[in-house]
Design an enzyme around this catalytic site. Sequence first.
Site, PDB file in Angstrom:
ATOM      1  N   ILE A 187       0.833  -1.202   0.000  1.00 10.36           N
ATOM      2  CA  ILE A 187       0.000   0.000   0.000  1.00 10.36           C
ATOM      3  C   ILE A 187       0.867   1.251   0.000  1.00 10.36           C
ATOM      4  CG2 ILE A 187      -1.775   1.281   1.240  1.00 10.36           C
ATOM      5  CD1 ILE A 187      -2.704  -1.379   0.151  1.00 10.36           C
ATOM      6  N   GLU A 240       0.966   4.203   1.328  1.00  7.09           N
ATOM      7  CA  GLU A 240       0.209   4.902   2.363  1.00  7.09           C
ATOM      8  C   GLU A 240       0.161   6.407   2.139  1.00  7.09           C
ATOM      9  OE1 GLU A 240       2.650   2.821   3.019  1.00  7.09           O
ATOM     10  OE2 GLU A 240       1.983   1.245   4.387  1.00  7.09           O
ATOM     11  N   ASP A 249     -23.808  25.312 -21.707  1.00  7.47           N
ATOM     12  CA  ASP A 249     -25.075  25.987 -21.928  1.00  7.47           C
ATOM     13  C   ASP A 249     -24.766  27.286 -22.676  1.00  7.47           C
ATOM     14  OD1 ASP A 249     -27.844  26.572 -21.573  1.00  7.47           O
ATOM     15  OD2 ASP A 249     -27.296  27.935 -19.962  1.00  7.47           O
ATOM     16  N   ASN A 287       7.816   5.021   3.831  1.00  4.98           N
ATOM     17  CA  ASN A 287       6.623   5.417   3.077  1.00  4.98           C
ATOM     18  C   ASN A 287       6.001   6.721   3.570  1.00  4.98           C
ATOM     19  OD1 ASN A 287       6.998   3.077   1.662  1.00  4.98           O
ATOM     20  ND2 ASN A 287       5.122   2.075   2.340  1.00  4.98           N
TER      21      ASN A 287
END
Length: 894
Positions: free
Chosen positions: A287, A289, A331, A718
Site C-alpha cells: 500500500i 500509504e 449551456d 513510506n
Amino acid sequence: MDNQKQPPSYSQTTNELFSNLETSSSGLSEPEAERRLKKYGPNALAEKPPKSILTMLKEQIIDPMILILLGAAAFSAILNEWVEAGVIFFIVVVNSIIGIIQEKKAQSSLAALKTMSAATATVIRDGMEKIIPASELVIGDLVSLASGDMVPADLRLTQSANLKIAEASLTGESIASEKNATAVLSPDCPLGDRKNMAYTSSIVTYGRGSGIVTKTGMDTEIGQIAGMLENDDAGDTPLKRKLNAVGKILTIIGLIICVLIFAIGSFYGRPLLPQFLVAISLAISIIPEGLPATATIIMALGVQRMAKQHALIKKLPAVETLGNATVICSDKTGTLTLNKMTVTHLANGDDFLNKKVLSREKANKDSNSYKQLIYASSLCNDASFNLENPKEVIGDPTEGALLPLAHDLGYSALNLRKEYPRLSEYPFDSIRKRMTTVHEINNEYIAYTKGALDELLPLCDYIHTNNGTRKLTKADKDNILALSHKMSDQALRVLGFASKNILNLPQEDEDIEQHLVFLGAVGMIDPARDEVKASIKMAREAGIKTIMITGDHKNTAVAIAKNLGIYTNGNTVISGTELNEMTDKQLDQAVKSATVFARVSPNDKLRIIQSLERNDEVVAMTGDGVNDSPALKAADIGVAMGIGGTDVAKDVSDMILLNDSFTTITAAIKEGRKVYRNIQKVIQFLLVGNIAEITTLFVATIFNWDPPLLAVHILWVNLATASLPALALGVDPASKNIMKHKPVKTGTLFERDLIWRVISQGIFVALMTLLAYWIGATFDNPIAGQTMAFCVLALSQMLRAFNQHSNTDPIWVRGNKMNVWLIISFMVSAALMGIILFTPNLQSLFHLTALSSKQWLVVIILSLFSILQVEITKLIKRLSRVRQKDRKLQTATD
C-alpha cells in the site's frame, strides 16, 4: 379524476381540462381541496434523507486499500508490534475523517431547490379569491398570476392578458416567453414552446393570467429535476476510478505474493509468528500509504491556485478531472453569451432604401440620422434603468436592450422621457404584437409605435428619410422585409418602429395605429462573450471538443456556435425533437459529430452527458439554470456560473466560475492538467519505492534470509522520507506545452511506459537494498545489514525525486524553473533520517544500529546508483527518439 390516461394538459382545451380534473371556473370547494390534499400530499419537493455518519464511515472502511491496512494493524497488535499498529490505525482514521467531511459538504442541492418554490399562492376556491400557502395547492385548483409572482405549481393557463413569464432557469431562453391561454398544442410540443403553460419557479414579468393546477410537488417539471438529482448518484471521478484500479491491482499482487511467501516459508520450516511479521511487512509495503494524503494535498494546492483565477473548486477530485476533460458541454445563455439582450444592428429608412443594415458601431458615426429611431425606441418603452445601479435594466429584456443603444448614439432615454412625458398609451398585447405611446414634441402630438416588423409594416404608408417623409411603395416594403428576414436568419430578434403626427390626444378606443410613418428597425441578440472565441480555440488545440447544449431555438444556437467556432463544416446540429426519437445507441453515434443541441429539455441534457460518458469521454458540463442541474451532477465535472447561476446549479456542481467566464474554464483545465501530471509523477515515485520493498522481502524469503526490512522501517520510508518529496513533486512547474497535448481519457493511470519505469526502477532499488543488506549481514551482523538496507532504500527514494521532473530530460534540465520545495523536502527528510539513526533511544525503537564510515560509504554509493540507472534509461530513450526522427527524415528524402 385520472390524470395518467389523459393527453398532456397543453394538448387539451380549458373546457376539457375543467371536465377531466373535475373543477370549474369557480375553483374547487374547500372540502374537495382538503380531500385532494390528503390523497395526493402537499405541493412540496420530497427530500432524500442524508447519509448518517455511520453509513459514511462504513463506505470509507470497505475500501480495499483501507481493509488491507486494518488487517495489517490487527496483526501488528496481536504480535505486540504497537508502533506499527498505532501508525497504521492513525492513517486510517485521518483518511476516514477527510472523506466524511467532504461528503457532508455535498448534501445541499435539494434544499436549494426548495427555496425556489413560491411561499404563497393566490387561489380561487368556492368562487372567492384567497391567499394560501403554496404547499396546500392541489390538482384542479385555479390560481391567479400577476406581474412579479413566482408560479407556485405547474399550470395550464385559462386566461392570459399580455402575459409574459421568464423561464430561463428551466428552458435556457433569455427572453421571457409570451403566453397564450387559448392555444392547444400537439402532444410532442417541446417544453420551451408550451405557450399555454406556466411552470413552477418561473417568474411572471408582464401582464396577468390564471391557470388550473395540473401537477404539484415531485410531479412538476422542477420536481422531476429534483427526482433526477436524488436518483442519479454521481459516479466516481476519473482519479478515484484510477486510484481504485491501482488499489485492486496491488491487492491482487499482494495476496499472491503473501500466499507464495507462506508457501515458501512452510517449505523452509519457518515458525508461524515470523511468517506473520513478514506478511504484515508485505501488506504495508504493497500500500502506498502516502498516496491518498499526497494526492489530496496536491489537489488542495491546485484549488488555491484556481481560486486566484476565479474558479472555485467545491470537490477536490474535480481539479484532476478538469485536466483530463475531453469534452466541454456548455449551456449557451449566460455562459457563452452575456445573458443580456443587446442591439447589434439597426437601420433607418435611408439604410433600408439603400439595402443595407448597419452594425451598431457604424451607426454611431452618424447618430443624427437615427434621431427619430432613438426617440421611438426610448419613449415607446416600459423598461428603465435601476437608479441604484445605472448599468442594470429593470423590465423586459427586449425593451431593456434599447436603452443602452440610445446612450451609445449620444442620447439619454431618461432625459427624453422627462422632456417628453407619456400622455397616452396603447399597451402591448400578444394579439397586436405592438405597443404605442403618445408624446408632445415641439407643440405637436406624436405617436410612436413599436412591434414585430411583419405586423407593423402593413400599417405603414410612409417612410422617414433624411430628406423628409415620402410614400412607402410595395417595392420598398419588399426590400425592408427581405433585409429583416436576413437579420432573422442571423438569429437576430427584429423590432420595427413607426410614428404618426396626430392633432389631438386620442380618445378611448380610437385606432391611431394606421397610416404610420416607418422609421426603421433594430436587430438584437444575446451576444457571445468577447473572450470565449479564443478560449474555445485554445481548448480545440488541447484536444478538447466544445458542445453547445441549449434550450434556445436551433437558428439562434447555430448562429452563436458558428461565431464562436463551435460549429464548423462537418459538424451536426440536433434538436430536442430529433433527440427524443433516437435510441441510446443512435445517440451514442450521433454525439460523435454533433456540436450543437438545441431546444432540449433537462432530461435531454442528462441523456447527452450520459451518452458522451458511454463513449469514454471525460465531460465537463457548464450551466446556470435549474434545467442544467441534473446534467451538472451527472457530468464528470459540473461547472456552475457564480454570478448568474441559480443556487441549485451551484450546489450540484463541482466548480463555480466566480466571474461567469468561459475563459476561466480553459485556465482551470490548464491547472488541472498540471495537477494530473504531478499526481502521476507522485504515483510513479511512490510505487517505485513499493515495488522495491515488495521485491526486497520476496527475494529474501526465497533465499531463506532474515527479513532485510521490518514493518516499522517500511512505514517510516513510506510516510516520512517518501511523502515529503512526493508533496514537493506535487507542486512541480508545468511543462511549457501542457496545453498542446491531447487529454488523457478515463482508464488507468499507467500511461505508455509508466509500468516499465515503475517495475525497472523498483527492481533496481530492490537489488541495491538487498546488496546493502548482504554486505552488512555478511561482514558484520544482521542488524547492521537491516540498517544499511533501510538507509539505501530511504536515501534512494529521496534522491530519485530529483529525476522525476521529466521522464526524458536529464536531471539538470528544468522546464520553467527550479522546484525549491524539492530541495527543502530533501533536507527535511534527511534531518528526520538523521534523528532516528543517531538518537540511541530511537535506534532501539526502530531496531537499528550505528554504522561505520565504510558502511556509510557503501550506502551512499548504492543509493547514487539509483539516480544513475534512471538517467541512463532517459539517455537511451532520447537517443532512440533521435534515431526515429532521422529515419523519418531519410524516408521523406528518399
